[in-house]
Write a protein that holds these residues in place. Structure first.
Motif, PDB file in Angstrom:
ATOM      1  N   PRO A 127       6.118   1.137 -15.054  1.00 12.75           N
ATOM      2  CA  PRO A 127       6.398  -0.202 -14.502  1.00 12.75           C
ATOM      3  C   PRO A 127       5.400  -1.256 -14.985  1.00 12.75           C
ATOM      4  O   PRO A 127       4.205  -0.985 -15.129  1.00 12.75           O
ATOM      5  CB  PRO A 127       6.250   0.035 -12.989  1.00 12.75           C
ATOM      6  N   TRP A 128       5.905  -2.453 -15.192  1.00  9.61           N
ATOM      7  CA  TRP A 128       5.089  -3.598 -15.610  1.00  9.61           C
ATOM      8  C   TRP A 128       5.532  -4.828 -14.827  1.00  9.61           C
ATOM      9  O   TRP A 128       6.696  -4.978 -14.508  1.00  9.61           O
ATOM     10  CB  TRP A 128       5.295  -3.911 -17.102  1.00  9.61           C
ATOM     11  N   HIS A 129       4.605  -5.730 -14.529  1.00  7.90           N
ATOM     12  CA  HIS A 129       4.998  -7.079 -14.144  1.00  7.90           C
ATOM     13  C   HIS A 129       5.639  -7.755 -15.357  1.00  7.90           C
ATOM     14  O   HIS A 129       5.256  -7.480 -16.499  1.00  7.90           O
ATOM     15  CB  HIS A 129       3.782  -7.919 -13.727  1.00  7.90           C
ATOM     16  N   LYS A 130       6.597  -8.631 -15.106  1.00  6.73           N
ATOM     17  CA  LYS A 130       7.204  -9.348 -16.232  1.00  6.73           C
ATOM     18  C   LYS A 130       6.154 -10.114 -17.026  1.00  6.73           C
ATOM     19  O   LYS A 130       6.196 -10.162 -18.259  1.00  6.73           O
ATOM     20  CB  LYS A 130       8.268 -10.318 -15.718  1.00  6.73           C
ATOM     21  N   LYS A 184       0.817  -1.213   0.000  1.00  4.36           N
ATOM     22  CA  LYS A 184       0.000   0.000   0.000  1.00  4.36           C
ATOM     23  C   LYS A 184       0.851   1.263   0.000  1.00  4.36           C
ATOM     24  O   LYS A 184       0.509   2.262  -0.628  1.00  4.36           O
ATOM     25  CB  LYS A 184      -0.923  -0.002   1.223  1.00  4.36           C
ATOM     26  N   GLN A 185       1.972   1.218   0.723  1.00  2.00           N
ATOM     27  CA  GLN A 185       2.747   2.443   0.916  1.00  2.00           C
ATOM     28  C   GLN A 185       3.843   2.643  -0.130  1.00  2.00           C
ATOM     29  O   GLN A 185       4.100   3.783  -0.531  1.00  2.00           O
ATOM     30  CB  GLN A 185       3.383   2.433   2.310  1.00  2.00           C
ATOM     31  N   TYR A 186       4.472   1.555  -0.585  1.00  2.00           N
ATOM     32  CA  TYR A 186       5.668   1.736  -1.405  1.00  2.00           C
ATOM     33  C   TYR A 186       5.622   1.081  -2.788  1.00  2.00           C
ATOM     34  O   TYR A 186       6.283   1.570  -3.708  1.00  2.00           O
ATOM     35  CB  TYR A 186       6.899   1.189  -0.671  1.00  2.00           C
ATOM     36  N   ALA A 187       4.920  -0.020  -2.934  1.00  3.77           N
ATOM     37  CA  ALA A 187       5.033  -0.780  -4.180  1.00  3.77           C
ATOM     38  C   ALA A 187       4.430  -0.019  -5.356  1.00  3.77           C
ATOM     39  O   ALA A 187       3.367   0.599  -5.249  1.00  3.77           O
ATOM     40  CB  ALA A 187       4.340  -2.135  -4.035  1.00  3.77           C
ATOM     41  N   MET A 188       5.137  -0.053  -6.518  1.00  2.83           N
ATOM     42  CA  MET A 188       4.599   0.525  -7.746  1.00  2.83           C
ATOM     43  C   MET A 188       3.493  -0.372  -8.290  1.00  2.83           C
ATOM     44  O   MET A 188       3.470  -1.574  -8.031  1.00  2.83           O
ATOM     45  CB  MET A 188       5.709   0.672  -8.779  1.00  2.83           C
ATOM     46  N   GLN A 189       2.591   0.224  -9.056  1.00  2.00           N
ATOM     47  CA  GLN A 189       1.511  -0.543  -9.648  1.00  2.00           C
ATOM     48  C   GLN A 189       1.777  -0.777 -11.126  1.00  2.00           C
ATOM     49  O   GLN A 189       2.229   0.109 -11.848  1.00  2.00           O
ATOM     50  CB  GLN A 189       0.172   0.180  -9.473  1.00  2.00           C
ATOM     51  N   CYS A 190       1.495  -1.996 -11.553  1.00  2.00           N
ATOM     52  CA  CYS A 190       1.690  -2.372 -12.944  1.00  2.00           C
ATOM     53  C   CYS A 190       0.746  -1.574 -13.840  1.00  2.00           C
ATOM     54  O   CYS A 190      -0.456  -1.453 -13.542  1.00  2.00           O
ATOM     55  CB  CYS A 190       1.440  -3.869 -13.104  1.00  2.00           C
ATOM     56  N   VAL A 191       1.274  -1.029 -14.945  1.00  2.00           N
ATOM     57  CA  VAL A 191       0.463  -0.262 -15.888  1.00  2.00           C
ATOM     58  C   VAL A 191      -0.642  -1.117 -16.485  1.00  2.00           C
ATOM     59  O   VAL A 191      -1.743  -0.634 -16.746  1.00  2.00           O
ATOM     60  CB  VAL A 191       1.363   0.311 -17.010  1.00  2.00           C
ATOM     61  N   GLN A 192      -0.367  -2.406 -16.660  1.00  3.10           N
ATOM     62  CA  GLN A 192      -1.316  -3.281 -17.318  1.00  3.10           C
ATOM     63  C   GLN A 192      -2.432  -3.751 -16.388  1.00  3.10           C
ATOM     64  O   GLN A 192      -3.604  -3.554 -16.655  1.00  3.10           O
ATOM     65  CB  GLN A 192      -0.582  -4.487 -17.904  1.00  3.10           C
ATOM     66  N   CYS A 193      -2.046  -4.392 -15.242  1.00  2.00           N
ATOM     67  CA  CYS A 193      -3.067  -5.010 -14.379  1.00  2.00           C
ATOM     68  C   CYS A 193      -3.436  -4.173 -13.170  1.00  2.00           C
ATOM     69  O   CYS A 193      -4.347  -4.521 -12.424  1.00  2.00           O
ATOM     70  CB  CYS A 193      -2.604  -6.385 -13.926  1.00  2.00           C
ATOM     71  N   LYS A 194      -2.663  -3.075 -12.933  1.00  2.00           N
ATOM     72  CA  LYS A 194      -2.933  -2.146 -11.816  1.00  2.00           C
ATOM     73  C   LYS A 194      -2.674  -2.759 -10.440  1.00  2.00           C
ATOM     74  O   LYS A 194      -3.067  -2.184  -9.424  1.00  2.00           O
ATOM     75  CB  LYS A 194      -4.382  -1.615 -11.857  1.00  2.00           C
ATOM     76  N   LYS A 195      -1.998  -3.905 -10.378  1.00  2.00           N
ATOM     77  CA  LYS A 195      -1.679  -4.535  -9.100  1.00  2.00           C
ATOM     78  C   LYS A 195      -0.250  -4.187  -8.690  1.00  2.00           C
ATOM     79  O   LYS A 195       0.578  -3.860  -9.544  1.00  2.00           O
ATOM     80  CB  LYS A 195      -1.858  -6.055  -9.187  1.00  2.00           C
ATOM     81  N   PRO A 196       0.064  -4.266  -7.362  1.00  2.00           N
ATOM     82  CA  PRO A 196       1.412  -3.888  -6.907  1.00  2.00           C
ATOM     83  C   PRO A 196       2.492  -4.802  -7.481  1.00  2.00           C
ATOM     84  O   PRO A 196       2.276  -5.996  -7.691  1.00  2.00           O
ATOM     85  CB  PRO A 196       1.326  -4.036  -5.379  1.00  2.00           C
ATOM     86  N   ILE A 197       3.661  -4.228  -7.720  1.00  2.00           N
ATOM     87  CA  ILE A 197       4.829  -4.982  -8.151  1.00  2.00           C
ATOM     88  C   ILE A 197       5.743  -5.121  -6.941  1.00  2.00           C
ATOM     89  O   ILE A 197       6.366  -4.154  -6.507  1.00  2.00           O
ATOM     90  CB  ILE A 197       5.571  -4.272  -9.297  1.00  2.00           C
ATOM     91  N   THR A 198       5.821  -6.312  -6.370  1.00  2.00           N
ATOM     92  CA  THR A 198       6.607  -6.524  -5.145  1.00  2.00           C
ATOM     93  C   THR A 198       7.996  -7.073  -5.436  1.00  2.00           C
ATOM     94  O   THR A 198       8.932  -6.837  -4.675  1.00  2.00           O
ATOM     95  CB  THR A 198       5.867  -7.485  -4.196  1.00  2.00           C
ATOM     96  N   THR A 199       8.152  -7.823  -6.524  1.00  2.00           N
ATOM     97  CA  THR A 199       9.471  -8.355  -6.895  1.00  2.00           C
ATOM     98  C   THR A 199       9.642  -8.250  -8.393  1.00  2.00           C
ATOM     99  O   THR A 199       8.669  -8.375  -9.150  1.00  2.00           O
ATOM    100  CB  THR A 199       9.623  -9.833  -6.484  1.00  2.00           C
ATOM    101  N   GLY A 200      10.874  -8.036  -8.838  1.00  2.00           N
ATOM    102  CA  GLY A 200      11.155  -7.999 -10.267  1.00  2.00           C
ATOM    103  C   GLY A 200      10.466  -6.821 -10.930  1.00  2.00           C
ATOM    104  O   GLY A 200      10.386  -5.714 -10.388  1.00  2.00           O
ATOM    105  N   GLY A 201       9.927  -7.058 -12.112  1.00  2.00           N
ATOM    106  CA  GLY A 201       9.246  -6.003 -12.841  1.00  2.00           C
ATOM    107  C   GLY A 201      10.080  -5.500 -14.015  1.00  2.00           C
ATOM    108  O   GLY A 201      11.280  -5.745 -14.106  1.00  2.00           O
ATOM    109  N   VAL A 202       9.415  -4.806 -14.937  1.00  2.00           N
ATOM    110  CA  VAL A 202      10.037  -4.266 -16.137  1.00  2.00           C
ATOM    111  C   VAL A 202       9.631  -2.813 -16.286  1.00  2.00           C
ATOM    112  O   VAL A 202       8.488  -2.445 -15.997  1.00  2.00           O
ATOM    113  CB  VAL A 202       9.584  -5.063 -17.390  1.00  2.00           C
ATOM    114  N   THR A 203      10.576  -1.982 -16.696  1.00  2.00           N
ATOM    115  CA  THR A 203      10.265  -0.585 -16.988  1.00  2.00           C
ATOM    116  C   THR A 203      10.325  -0.364 -18.496  1.00  2.00           C
ATOM    117  O   THR A 203      11.330  -0.675 -19.140  1.00  2.00           O
ATOM    118  CB  THR A 203      11.273   0.360 -16.298  1.00  2.00           C
TER     119      THR A 203
END
Length: 300
Positions: free
Chosen positions: A201-204, A177-196
C-alpha cells in the motif's frame, strides 16, 4: 420536543366586600345591580358582579369546555386555558400541575407517556432518549450523547470525526491504530484512497516516479529493478533509440520494433533508405549504416 413549565395562574382577582357608605350607590358596571354586601371583581377599575364578570370575561377550559370561574385557578399555556383539575396528561390522566410536560398534536402529555409513545431509544443501552436531552443520530439510529462512544477506547465521540466498521464506531486515532494500512513510503496510516503496487500500500501522494518525483496515480508507468518510473523518465533513462528517427523505443503497450546487429528501429521506421519501402518481413541489404530493399541494393 421541548418541555414546558410556564403556567400562568389567572386566579389573581380578589373577591372584596364593599366598604362604601350605605348612602352611596355602588352598582355592577354591566348590569347595574347593587353590589352592597355582595362579592365583586374589579376590571379596569370598574366593579362587576361575579355573574357578569364570568359571562363576559371568564376563559373556557380546553378539557371540559366549561367557564373557569372566579373561585378557580386558571392555568394558561399558549393562549389555552384549563381548570386546575382538568390540567392532566391526555393518556395516563395524571395531573401536570407544577410538572414538566410536552405537547403533541395539541394533546398534553407527561414526559413518561411522551417518551413511551414518541421518543427514540438509544441504540447502545436500549433506554428511552428523553425529550430535551442531547442525542446523536447516524444512519437512522440514535444514541444518548454519553452512549455514542469509540468501540476501542470507550471515550465519547461527541461531534468529532469517526469511522464505522463492522457495526461499530471508532474515533479516527483508534481506527488508524487498529485497522489502517501503513504506507510503504512514509510509514503513516492510509485512511482514505491509496494505491497498491506490487501488493504493497502507498498514499497516492507517496507513489511517485523514482526520477522526476511526479505522482504516478492514474498515470501510465513502468518499472525497472523494482523502482517505478513515469514513461518519459523511463524512456530517457533506459529505452533504446530508434536508428531511424532517434526517438526512444519504449516497448510499452505492445510496441513492435526491429532489431539487427545491435541496432533497433520502430516498425514504422524500418524502411529502405532510398525508396522508403517498408522492409518489415522482407529481405534487405545494408550499406554502411543504411538499409536498402533488394531493388535499390542492385545499384550499389
Amino acid at each position: 420536543m421541548e418541555i414546558w413549565m410556564r403556567i400562568k395562574n389567572m386566579s389573581t382577582l380578589g373577591l372584596l366586600k364593599s366598604r362604601v357608605k350605605m348612602t352611596e350607590r355602588f352598582d355592577c358596571h354591566h348590569c347595574n345591580e347593587s353590589l352592597f354586601g355582595k362579592k365583586y371583581i374589579l376590571r379596569e377599575e370598574s366593579p362587576h358582579c361575579v355573574q357578569c364578570f364570568e359571562t363576559l370575561y371568564a376563559n373556557t377550559c380546553e378539557e371540559c369546555a366549561k367557564p373557569i370561574g372566579c373561585d378557580c385557578k386558571d392555568l394558561c399555556y399558549k393562549d389555552r386555558h384549563w381548570h386546575e383539575t382538568c390540567f392532566h396528561c391526555s393518556q395516563c390522566k395524571n395531573s401536570l400541575v407544577d410538572k414538566p410536560f410536552a405537547v403533541k398534536e395539541d394533546q398534553l402529555l407527561c414526559t413518561e407517556c411522551y417518551s413511551n409513545e414518541y421518543s427514540s431509544r438509544c441504540h447502545e443501552c436500549k433506554k428511552t432518549i428523553m425529550p430535551g436531552t442531547r442525542k446523536m443520530e447516524y444512519k437512522g439510529s440514535s444514541w444518548h450523547e454519553t452512549c455514542f462512544i469509540c468501540h476501542r477506547c470507550q471515550q465519547p465521540i461527541g461531534t468529532k470525526s469517526f469511522i464505522p466498521k463492522d457495526n461499530q464506531n471508532f474515533c479516527v486515532p483508534c481506527y488508524e491504530k487498529q485497522y489502517a494500512m501503513q504506507c510503504v513510503q512514509c510509514k503513516k496510516p492510509i485512511t482514505t484512497g491509496g494505491v497498491t503496487y506490487r501488493e504493497q500500500p502507498w498514499h497516492k501522494e507517496c507513489f511517485v516516479c523514482t526520477a522526476c518525483k511526479k505522482q504516478l496515480s492514474g498515470q501510465r508507468f513502468t518499472s525497472r529493478d523494482e523502482f517505478a518510473y513515469c514513461l518519459n523518465c523511463f524512456c530517457d533513462l533506459y529505452a533504446k533509440k530508434c536508428a531511424g528517427c532517434t526517438n526512444p523505443i519504449s516497448g510499452l503497450g505492445g510496441t513492435k520494433y526491429i532489431s539487427f546487429e545491435e541496432r533497433q528501429w520502430h516498425n514504422d521506421c524500418f524502411n529502405c533508405k532510398k525508396c522508403s519501402l517498408s522492409l518489415v518481413g522482407r529481405g534487405f541489404l545494408t550499406e554502411r549504416d543504411d538499409i536498402l530493399c533488394p531493388d535499390c541494393g542492385k545499384d550499389i
